[in-house]
Design a protein around this motif. Structure first.
Motif, PDB file in Angstrom:
ATOM      1  N   LEU A   1      41.791  31.404  41.535  1.00  0.00           N
ATOM      2  CA  LEU A   1      41.331  32.487  40.665  1.00  0.00           C
ATOM      3  C   LEU A   1      42.401  33.559  40.475  1.00  0.00           C
ATOM      4  N   ILE A   2      43.403  33.574  41.334  1.00  0.00           N
ATOM      5  CA  ILE A   2      44.454  34.584  41.226  1.00  0.00           C
ATOM      6  C   ILE A   2      45.165  34.534  39.869  1.00  0.00           C
ATOM      7  N   PRO A   3      45.425  33.335  39.272  1.00  0.00           N
ATOM      8  CA  PRO A   3      46.070  33.332  37.950  1.00  0.00           C
ATOM      9  C   PRO A   3      45.308  34.141  36.902  1.00  0.00           C
ATOM     10  N   ILE A   4      43.974  34.173  36.998  1.00  0.00           N
ATOM     11  CA  ILE A   4      43.195  34.932  36.014  1.00  0.00           C
ATOM     12  C   ILE A   4      43.431  36.421  36.189  1.00  0.00           C
ATOM     13  N   THR A   5      43.312  36.897  37.428  1.00  0.00           N
ATOM     14  CA  THR A   5      43.492  38.325  37.681  1.00  0.00           C
ATOM     15  C   THR A   5      44.938  38.748  37.410  1.00  0.00           C
TER      16      THR A   5
ATOM     17  N   GLY B   1      37.391  41.202  35.782  1.00  0.00           N
ATOM     18  CA  GLY B   1      36.220  41.242  36.652  1.00  0.00           C
ATOM     19  C   GLY B   1      35.101  40.344  36.179  1.00  0.00           C
ATOM     20  N   ILE B   2      34.827  40.355  34.880  1.00  0.00           N
ATOM     21  CA  ILE B   2      33.743  39.530  34.341  1.00  0.00           C
ATOM     22  C   ILE B   2      34.065  38.045  34.490  1.00  0.00           C
ATOM     23  N   THR B   3      35.305  37.663  34.150  1.00  0.00           N
ATOM     24  CA  THR B   3      35.681  36.247  34.218  1.00  0.00           C
ATOM     25  C   THR B   3      35.611  35.729  35.658  1.00  0.00           C
ATOM     26  N   VAL B   4      36.270  36.438  36.559  1.00  0.00           N
ATOM     27  CA  VAL B   4      36.281  36.010  37.957  1.00  0.00           C
ATOM     28  C   VAL B   4      34.896  36.168  38.585  1.00  0.00           C
TER      29      VAL B   4
ATOM     30  N   GLY C   1      31.206  35.204  47.413  1.00  0.00           N
ATOM     31  CA  GLY C   1      31.223  34.868  45.990  1.00  0.00           C
ATOM     32  C   GLY C   1      30.842  36.022  45.068  1.00  0.00           C
ATOM     33  N   PRO C   2      29.717  36.731  45.338  1.00  0.00           N
ATOM     34  CA  PRO C   2      29.333  37.836  44.444  1.00  0.00           C
ATOM     35  C   PRO C   2      30.353  38.973  44.424  1.00  0.00           C
ATOM     36  N   ALA C   3      31.225  39.043  45.415  1.00  0.00           N
ATOM     37  CA  ALA C   3      32.215  40.135  45.481  1.00  0.00           C
ATOM     38  C   ALA C   3      33.508  39.798  44.737  1.00  0.00           C
ATOM     39  N   PHE C   4      33.633  38.563  44.232  1.00  0.00           N
ATOM     40  CA  PHE C   4      34.850  38.190  43.517  1.00  0.00           C
ATOM     41  C   PHE C   4      35.109  39.120  42.324  1.00  0.00           C
ATOM     42  N   MET C   5      34.028  39.596  41.684  1.00  0.00           N
ATOM     43  CA  MET C   5      34.177  40.477  40.533  1.00  0.00           C
ATOM     44  C   MET C   5      34.983  41.721  40.907  1.00  0.00           C
ATOM     45  N   PHE C   6      34.694  42.296  42.074  1.00  0.00           N
ATOM     46  CA  PHE C   6      35.384  43.509  42.501  1.00  0.00           C
ATOM     47  C   PHE C   6      36.857  43.217  42.837  1.00  0.00           C
ATOM     48  N   PHE C   7      37.094  42.019  43.362  1.00  0.00           N
ATOM     49  CA  PHE C   7      38.473  41.602  43.616  1.00  0.00           C
ATOM     50  C   PHE C   7      39.254  41.536  42.304  1.00  0.00           C
ATOM     51  N   GLY C   8      38.653  40.935  41.270  1.00  0.00           N
ATOM     52  CA  GLY C   8      39.306  40.843  39.967  1.00  0.00           C
ATOM     53  C   GLY C   8      39.578  42.207  39.362  1.00  0.00           C
ATOM     54  N   ILE C   9      38.628  43.124  39.470  1.00  0.00           N
ATOM     55  CA  ILE C   9      38.810  44.479  38.947  1.00  0.00           C
ATOM     56  C   ILE C   9      39.941  45.190  39.682  1.00  0.00           C
ATOM     57  N   GLY C  10      39.945  45.094  41.009  1.00  0.00           N
ATOM     58  CA  GLY C  10      40.956  45.789  41.801  1.00  0.00           C
ATOM     59  C   GLY C  10      42.363  45.307  41.517  1.00  0.00           C
TER      60      GLY C  10
ATOM     61  N   SER D   1      37.403  51.281  45.301  1.00  0.00           N
ATOM     62  CA  SER D   1      38.406  52.289  45.655  1.00  0.00           C
ATOM     63  C   SER D   1      39.539  52.314  44.633  1.00  0.00           C
ATOM     64  N   THR D   2      39.953  51.139  44.192  1.00  0.00           N
ATOM     65  CA  THR D   2      41.003  51.084  43.177  1.00  0.00           C
ATOM     66  C   THR D   2      40.522  51.709  41.876  1.00  0.00           C
ATOM     67  N   ALA D   3      39.292  51.390  41.477  1.00  0.00           N
ATOM     68  CA  ALA D   3      38.734  51.971  40.253  1.00  0.00           C
ATOM     69  C   ALA D   3      38.654  53.491  40.360  1.00  0.00           C
ATOM     70  N   ALA D   4      38.242  53.996  41.516  1.00  0.00           N
ATOM     71  CA  ALA D   4      38.150  55.450  41.708  1.00  0.00           C
ATOM     72  C   ALA D   4      39.527  56.099  41.627  1.00  0.00           C
TER      73      ALA D   4
END
Length: 461
Positions: free
Chosen positions: A304-308, A343-346, A382-391, A449-452
């Motif tokens: 999933l890293i290539p997407i982010t 975030g949405i994709t990941v 799995g549900p936290a992957f979105m936050f990883f993508g955003i960060g 935290s990154t978003a903030a």
């Protein structure tokens, strides 16, 4: 929060060349997608290289497989620092100069970037040739495993300059908004690496078998060829920003402009590698099945890293040029749009796998214990992957704005949560699923935290 409207209303300071000017005016989402897709394809090529090399080394035996596990964190650190961290600093400085209409400054920055890439490669060469064996011993390498790891490492890191130059010069080109050429060259390099690694490592087509050093030599040769091409391309005047060798003069301010982003950003991949090493060490105490289950889960994270990365690195020149032109509101819109897309994709992939882990896990194992561990990992992480993508995406956007301190601190928070929380759970003899929940929680903290930090940081002068 600061009010950016008066700054954003200012026109560009100077006219900019047409392909570059489009990044200041074109619709944000379509432009992001146009820039991200080539990067995504190039990253997929890198993923295929990792799969192919693992397959080659697996054919060489169990000892080489154990050896590559010792070298992998350092190889990953080299790539992450040169391509994502320092590379982002290079793209940021060049795009900000172009956004301000100062092409001479951008060209001078490109030359200073090449020097930084050369020095970065030399540092890794000296460090790994001198201390690599000691590092592997600290990680538990012994006897044949240690010898195999040392042989692979010596061959690979003797060419660290080529790796750093490729990623640095690709970042120079990306800083102008050209994502297609670097991606094409990196894809070609991946294909060459796969062919040469298999040929030299396994002794295909009648060539002598060199084992682990042969696999590493495939990467060294491929990156050397790519570095030579990038140097030729930038020196020939065919690029949007040629290297001005004859007019070059050392300028301390130019190094600082790159390093104030790139050097600080290098802390993030270092912390990422430490997080992986610490968590793996802790999880190993829970048994082989739990470790294998996590390995299956982390393999999906790697894919999933290539997407982010693609969305994040595409945002760097768009944010950088907007900041350079004092279009701060547009720079922020680019950052949030890239973060949302990533975030949405990941996140959708993570959510689907969390609901039905068998879609992924069944591809790798039918062992009941390992399957149960992998299912537990995906249910919690799995549900936290979105936050990883955003960060990750906002980390790159912050590089474009030259405000990377907040995202790096967010990465530090993730490391501390995993390290302190993991040791606490291990000491308390908590069930293994709590460690997976901890990983998911750390991803959420990292993303928020990154978003903030982006929301409250002042962008622009």
């Amino acid at each position: 929060m600061t009010i950016d409207a008066p700054v954003d209303a200012a026109p560009p300071r100077a006219p900019v060349a047409s392909p570059i000017a489009s990044l200041l005016t074109a619709p944000i989402l379509p432009t992001l997608l146009r820039l991200a897709i080539p990067n995504m394809i190039a990253m997929v090529g890198s993923t295929l290289v990792a799969i192919a090399e693992t397959s080659y080394i697996g054919r060489l035996g169990t000892v080489p497989l154990a050896a590559i596990a010792l070298v992998f964190p350092f190889a990953m650190l080299t790539q992450m620092m040169s391509a994502g961290a320092m590379g982002g600093g290079v793209s940021s400085a060049i795009s900000r100069a172009l956004g301000a209409g100062d092409r001479d400054r951008a060209a001078t920055l490109a030359m200073h970037a090449a020097i930084i890439g050369l020095c970065g490669g030399l540092f890794f060469t000296v460090m790994m040739l001198a201390f690599g064996r000691s590092f592997f011993m600290l990680l538990g390498g012994r006897e044949r495993v240690l010898e195999e790891a040392s042989g692979y490492s010596q061959m690979l890191f003797s060419g660290a300059v080529a790796i750093w130059l490729v990623n640095t010069l690709a970042s120079v080109i990306r800083g102008t908004g050209d994502m297609r050429l670097p991606s094409m060259i990196l894809i070609g390099s991946s294909v060459l690496q796969i062919v040469l690694g298999g040929t030299l490592g396994l002794g295909l087509f009648g060539v002598k078998q060199f084992g682990m050093p042969g696999v590493a030599a495939g990467q060294l040769i491929a990156f050397t060829c790519a570095a030579i091409f990038f140097l030729w391309y930038l020196l020939s005047g065919r690029s949007r920003l040629p290297l001005a060798v004859r007019a070059f003069q050392f300028e301390r301010a130019m190094f600082l402009d790159i390093l104030k982003v790139g050097a600080v950003a290098c802390l993030s991949p270092l912390q990422t590698v430490l997080t992986i090493l610490i968590f793996t060490k802790i999880l190993a105490t829970f048994g082989t099945e739990m470790l294998a289950g996590y390995g299956i889960g982390s393999r999906l994270e790697f894919l999933l890293i290539p997407i982010t990365f693609a969305f994040g690195i595409a945002s760097v020149p768009m944010v950088g040029m907007a900041v350079g032109a004092d279009h701060i509101k547009r720079a922020r819109r680019v950052a949030w749009t890239a973060a949302a897309a990533s975030g949405i994709t990941v996140g959708l992939i993570g959510l689907v796998i969390a609901l039905d882990p068998a879609l992924w896990v069944s591809l790798f194992t039918s062992d009941p214990g390992v399957t149960a561990a992998a299912h537990s990992y995906f249910h919690w992480a799995g549900p936290a992957f979105m936050f990883f993508g955003i960060g990750v995406s906002l980390y790159f956007s912050s590089q474009g704005a030259a405000r990377v301190g907040g995202p790096v601190l967010a990465s530090t928070a993730r490391l501390l949560i995993v390290a302190i929380g993991g040791i606490g759970l291990m000491t308390a003899q908590a069930p293994a699923w709590t460690l997976f929940a901890l990983v998911g929680g750390a991803m959420v903290v990292f993303g928020l935290s990154t978003a903030a930090s982006v929301a409250f940081a002042r962008w622009g002068k």
